[in-house]
Write a protein that holds these residues in place. Structure first.
Motif, PDB file in Angstrom:
ATOM      1  N   ASN A  65      -2.415  12.167   8.355  1.00 36.66           N
ATOM      2  CA  ASN A  65      -2.375  12.216   6.906  1.00 36.66           C
ATOM      3  C   ASN A  65      -0.965  11.786   6.497  1.00 36.66           C
ATOM      4  O   ASN A  65      -0.058  12.541   6.523  1.00 36.66           O
ATOM      5  CB  ASN A  65      -2.753  13.581   6.361  1.00 36.66           C
ATOM      6  CG  ASN A  65      -2.787  13.585   4.830  1.00 36.66           C
ATOM      7  OD1 ASN A  65      -2.570  12.616   4.158  1.00 36.66           O
ATOM      8  ND2 ASN A  65      -3.086  14.770   4.330  1.00 36.66           N
ATOM      9  N   VAL A  66      -0.835  10.342   6.309  1.00 41.54           N
ATOM     10  CA  VAL A  66       0.337   9.853   5.605  1.00 41.54           C
ATOM     11  C   VAL A  66       0.127  10.176   4.138  1.00 41.54           C
ATOM     12  O   VAL A  66       0.980   9.952   3.310  1.00 41.54           O
ATOM     13  CB  VAL A  66       0.490   8.338   5.856  1.00 41.54           C
ATOM     14  CG1 VAL A  66       1.606   7.742   5.076  1.00 41.54           C
ATOM     15  CG2 VAL A  66       0.684   8.080   7.329  1.00 41.54           C
ATOM     16  N   GLY A  67      -1.022  10.712   3.830  1.00 41.14           N
ATOM     17  CA  GLY A  67      -1.335  10.897   2.429  1.00 41.14           C
ATOM     18  C   GLY A  67      -1.520   9.526   1.827  1.00 41.14           C
ATOM     19  O   GLY A  67      -1.948   8.589   2.475  1.00 41.14           O
ATOM     20  N   LYS A  68      -1.166   9.415   0.573  1.00 41.00           N
ATOM     21  CA  LYS A  68      -1.315   8.127  -0.099  1.00 41.00           C
ATOM     22  C   LYS A  68      -0.256   7.146   0.386  1.00 41.00           C
ATOM     23  O   LYS A  68       0.882   7.520   0.651  1.00 41.00           O
ATOM     24  CB  LYS A  68      -1.194   8.294  -1.613  1.00 41.00           C
ATOM     25  CG  LYS A  68      -2.376   8.970  -2.272  1.00 41.00           C
ATOM     26  CD  LYS A  68      -2.139   9.108  -3.758  1.00 41.00           C
ATOM     27  CE  LYS A  68      -3.281   9.880  -4.415  1.00 41.00           C
ATOM     28  NZ  LYS A  68      -2.980  10.189  -5.825  1.00 41.00           N
ATOM     29  N   GLN A  69      -0.660   5.891   0.457  1.00 44.17           N
ATOM     30  CA  GLN A  69       0.264   4.800   0.769  1.00 44.17           C
ATOM     31  C   GLN A  69      -0.007   3.648  -0.190  1.00 44.17           C
ATOM     32  O   GLN A  69      -1.139   3.449  -0.633  1.00 44.17           O
ATOM     33  CB  GLN A  69       0.049   4.281   2.200  1.00 44.17           C
ATOM     34  CG  GLN A  69       0.335   5.280   3.303  1.00 44.17           C
ATOM     35  CD  GLN A  69       0.024   4.666   4.660  1.00 44.17           C
ATOM     36  OE1 GLN A  69      -1.075   4.179   4.890  1.00 44.17           O
ATOM     37  NE2 GLN A  69       0.996   4.682   5.552  1.00 44.17           N
ATOM     38  N   VAL A  70       1.036   2.868  -0.468  1.00 44.97           N
ATOM     39  CA  VAL A  70       0.862   1.613  -1.200  1.00 44.97           C
ATOM     40  C   VAL A  70       0.940   0.491  -0.173  1.00 44.97           C
ATOM     41  O   VAL A  70       2.001   0.244   0.415  1.00 44.97           O
ATOM     42  CB  VAL A  70       1.936   1.428  -2.286  1.00 44.97           C
ATOM     43  CG1 VAL A  70       1.741   0.084  -2.992  1.00 44.97           C
ATOM     44  CG2 VAL A  70       1.875   2.564  -3.298  1.00 44.97           C
ATOM     45  N   ILE A  71      -0.204  -0.154   0.070  1.00 49.33           N
ATOM     46  CA  ILE A  71      -0.320  -1.176   1.101  1.00 49.33           C
ATOM     47  C   ILE A  71      -0.176  -2.559   0.480  1.00 49.33           C
ATOM     48  O   ILE A  71      -0.780  -2.862  -0.549  1.00 49.33           O
ATOM     49  CB  ILE A  71      -1.685  -1.073   1.822  1.00 49.33           C
ATOM     50  CG1 ILE A  71      -1.857   0.322   2.453  1.00 49.33           C
ATOM     51  CG2 ILE A  71      -1.833  -2.175   2.870  1.00 49.33           C
ATOM     52  CD1 ILE A  71      -0.891   0.632   3.558  1.00 49.33           C
ATOM     53  N   PHE A  72       0.619  -3.388   1.125  1.00 46.06           N
ATOM     54  CA  PHE A  72       0.786  -4.782   0.718  1.00 46.06           C
ATOM     55  C   PHE A  72      -0.368  -5.595   1.289  1.00 46.06           C
ATOM     56  O   PHE A  72      -0.586  -5.615   2.500  1.00 46.06           O
ATOM     57  CB  PHE A  72       2.130  -5.290   1.250  1.00 46.06           C
ATOM     58  CG  PHE A  72       2.458  -6.713   0.894  1.00 46.06           C
ATOM     59  CD1 PHE A  72       2.428  -7.134  -0.420  1.00 46.06           C
ATOM     60  CD2 PHE A  72       2.811  -7.621   1.879  1.00 46.06           C
ATOM     61  CE1 PHE A  72       2.746  -8.438  -0.753  1.00 46.06           C
ATOM     62  CE2 PHE A  72       3.135  -8.918   1.570  1.00 46.06           C
ATOM     63  CZ  PHE A  72       3.099  -9.335   0.246  1.00 46.06           C
ATOM     64  N   LYS A  73      -1.131  -6.260   0.418  1.00 42.82           N
ATOM     65  CA  LYS A  73      -2.349  -6.935   0.875  1.00 42.82           C
ATOM     66  C   LYS A  73      -2.064  -8.281   1.542  1.00 42.82           C
ATOM     67  O   LYS A  73      -2.543  -8.557   2.635  1.00 42.82           O
ATOM     68  CB  LYS A  73      -3.333  -7.120  -0.295  1.00 42.82           C
ATOM     69  CG  LYS A  73      -3.968  -5.810  -0.722  1.00 42.82           C
ATOM     70  CD  LYS A  73      -4.697  -5.913  -2.040  1.00 42.82           C
ATOM     71  CE  LYS A  73      -5.953  -6.740  -1.952  1.00 42.82           C
ATOM     72  NZ  LYS A  73      -6.704  -6.719  -3.230  1.00 42.82           N
ATOM     73  N   ASP A  74      -1.310  -9.142   0.871  1.00 48.95           N
ATOM     74  CA  ASP A  74      -1.039 -10.467   1.444  1.00 48.95           C
ATOM     75  C   ASP A  74       0.124 -11.103   0.688  1.00 48.95           C
ATOM     76  O   ASP A  74       0.492 -10.659  -0.400  1.00 48.95           O
ATOM     77  CB  ASP A  74      -2.278 -11.362   1.359  1.00 48.95           C
ATOM     78  CG  ASP A  74      -2.244 -12.486   2.393  1.00 48.95           C
ATOM     79  OD1 ASP A  74      -1.217 -12.628   3.091  1.00 48.95           O
ATOM     80  OD2 ASP A  74      -3.244 -13.215   2.505  1.00 48.95           O
TER      81      ASP A  74
END
Length: 660
Positions: free
Chosen positions: A319-328
């Protein structure tokens, strides 16, 4: 005499004429047709071949388009097999120059077996000892540049030049290919053109004294930049222009006048005009191969069914919990949809005690900064920070609490600032960038703003690079931003006259009534920036703190005073453009003896203690005002970051994950 064998013949068929970039789906692999594996003896001049290797070549893209007047090869015919150079074995022949078992190279169809009625292009292979058959489909003191240098032609040109004693640089489209040129083919230098924002600057870096010979495979912007860097009496061999083959309209070349000024010889050629030199070529190349003096790399796929993808691949370079992932990677203006907020990953909130040097953080505040736009682009040479990795969390400056630590400098409960990921919890394996927060008598978020990178940038840029004097006339662009608001206040404290530009009436009021600027204007309401600057600076500008670039910089230059100073902190107006705006007034650097200095704050963190000694008293004595624009929650972080580039923020943009 037995019946001749008839077999199914696998073929690659062109479906229809192609517009734009070709795709594997523009071709179809079929086994519908059959072929007899014996020729009729009554018809002379025929060859039946079993094809062994096929060559994928850039010129084939032109043959996929409709007929072009003046082209040197005919278009492929939709519904029929495509063709190109290949190596084959003769299965049967009624031609006097070829017999069963001969190995040949020349033009064949993309199919397993070919019936060749025009044998004029076929050449019998004489050399097979220590020379792979597939090589037949491929392979003084001058400063030589080769574009598309890892391709079938370019890799050989570079090696020929090295054998002649030339200094050779090649350009390619990936780090892997750069390594290949330098470590396999022996080029002196190589660069990834995709990582170069300015091809002209790249060429000047690699050829400070200019280019004698350019072997042209690319065209377009590369050719335009090369012309600018050729030496007098330079030579350009135009072999191909692969960057233009898929465009509906080719790019213009603007520097051809340099052919006159530099007396350059530029010659286009087609190799089949020169096959009378083939024996001489073989006499040279075969010994070089046999003696290991020439290296040659092939990218081979197996089977006709994979041929369409191989040919199409030539034009895309592959559980990193929420993350903001870079798509491309991003082109143009970033959008919220370029990032995704997810809770898919998990993390253990206790570190293994036998693994030293780790720090586990609970992130509290995240900083949104303009430099992060550069990290959303593909990696390029010369950048001072790495690009974000698609599929991974984005990262930036933040404030966090230590939850667990196996690093001797940090313990549970410490508050830190530094580089962290955009997520609720971060495992930091390289904590050298983390700074333990000593001063908790100011808001924690200040440590990513006025006491962090923004404050340091303003401090270093103004005091170290602007060399201010009391009474100087100062102009600050993007003046209501995290850095600009501080620069203006530093200048006022120093006794300067200060004007700022911003993008709304609200921000103009803020500059004048909150931050104490003498004047401010909304650049969006000014039809003529040059006239606006003359209105606010009738006697000119001593110091310009540059955050914007483009048209603003171009209009500032003529309005600078003699011995003026320009600190180049950022150029936010250019970050989302595919092609930067031109600056036309640089001559004023010379005429007015202006010093213009670019800087990056990370080079100056040795000044951090001095900065803190200056800044903390100013905050505590309320001599500095600082405004933050705070959004709540990781789910709102993408919108906050994107808003920087459209001017939505007022003051320093902060994302609060957890309040202190």
């Amino acid at each position: 005499m037995g019946e001749a064998v008839v077999v199914r013949n696998k073929q690659v068929i062109l479906k229809d004429y192609v517009n734009g970039y070709m795709k594997p789906s523009d071709m179809v692999v079929t086994s519908d047709n059959t072929i007899r594996l014996e020729l009729p003896k009554v018809e002379d001049g025929l060859i039946l071949s079993k094809n062994l290797y096929l060559s994928c070549d850039p010129y084939m893209r032109n043959r996929m388009g409709n007929v072009v007047v003046g082209t040197y090869v005919t278009s492929f015919t939709p519904g029929l097999p495509i063709c190109g150079y290949g190596v084959a074995r003769v299965l049967d022949s009624t031609h006097p120059d070829f017999k069963k078992g001969d190995l040949v190279w020349g033009v064949v169809n993309w199919e397993e077996y070919s019936l060749i009625t025009d044998t004029t292009s076929l050449i019998k292979i004489q050399y097979i000892d220590n020379v792979p058959l597939s090589y037949y489909t491929g392979i003084l003191g001058d400063f030589v540049f080769v574009s598309a240098a890892s391709g079938a032609v370019g890799q050989l040109v570079g090696q020929f030049a090295k054998l002649l004693g030339c200094y050779v640089v090649g350009s390619v489209g990936s780090k892997e290919k750069v390594d290949l040129l330098k470590n396999k083919f022996g080029f002196n230098e190589a660069f990834n053109y995709k990582e170069e924002r300015d091809l002209d600057a790249a060429l000047k870096r690699y050829f400070p004294n200019g280019i004698d010979i350019y072997f042209e495979n690319v065209g377009g912007e590369m050719l335009d930049a090369v012309l600018n860097n050729m030496r007098i009496h330079g030579r350009i061999a135009v072999c191909g222009m692969i960057s233009q083959y898929n465009l509906d309209r080719v790019e213009g070349i603007y520097n051809l006048h340099l052919l006159i000024l530099k007396r350059i010889r530029m010659q286009g050629f087609l190799v089949f005009d020169h096959y009378h030199l083939y024996p001489k070529f073989l006499d040279m190349i075969v010994p070089l191969i046999q003696e290991g003096k020439i290296a040659y790399i092939e990218d081979m796929v197996e089977g006709l069914e994979n041929a369409p993808a191989a040919l199409a691949g030539l034009y895309t370079g592959k559980n990193v919990g929420k993350q903001v992932i870079f798509k491309d990677y991003v082109n143009g203006y970033p959008k919220e949809s370029d990032m995704i907020v997810t809770s898919d990953a998990t993390i253990c909130l206790e570190l293994p005690k036998d693994d030293g040097g780790l720090v586990l953080l609970k992130n509290l505040y995240l900083s949104c900064d303009p430099y992060m736009r550069g990290r959303m682009s593909k990696p390029f040479e010369g950048t001072y920070v790495d690009s974000f990795v698609p599929g991974s969390p984005i990262s930036g400056y933040g404030v966090a609490e230590v939850l667990d630590s196996t690093h001797p400098d940090f313990k549970k409960g410490d508050l830190i600032s530094g580089s962290t990921n955009w997520e609720e919890y971060s495992l930091i394996t390289n904590p050298e960038s983390l700074i333990k927060i000593q001063h908790t008598d100011v808001p924690l978020s200040y440590h990513i703003g006025i006491l962090g990178m923004a404050g340091m940038t303003a401090y270093v840029g103004f005091y170290e690079f602007c060399s201010p004097k009391k009474g100087d006339i100062v102009f600050v662009s993007a003046a209501s931003g995290a850095v600009g608001q501080l620069v203006g206040q530093f200048a006022k404290l120093y006794g300067c006259y200060v004007v700022g530009s911003a993008g709304s009436k609200e921000k103009v009021d803020l500059l004048k009534n909150k931050f104490g600027f003498d004047e401010a204007f909304n650049y969006k309401e000014e039809q003529n920036l040059g006239a606006a600057l003359k209105r606010y600076f009738p006697n000119g500008i001593d110091i310009y703190f540059e955050n914007v670039g483009g048209k603003m910089l171009d209009e500032v230059l003529p309005n600078m005073r003699l011995q003026g100073r320009i600190a180049v902190c950022g150029m936010i107006s250019q970050y989302n453009l595919d092609r930067h705006e031109g600056i036309y007034n640089l001559v004023f650097l010379l005429m007015k003896r202006i010093r213009m200095q670019g800087f990056i704050v990370i080079d100056h963190y040795h000044l951090y203690p001095r900065f803190m000694e200056t800044m903390l008293p100013l905050i505590q004595e309320r001599k500095i005002t600082y405004i933050e624009d705070t959004v709540e929650g990781l789910e709102n972080a993408p919108a906050a970051l994107v808003g920087l580039f459209t001017g939505k923020n007022v003051g320093k943009q902060v994302v609060a994950i957890v309040h202190e």
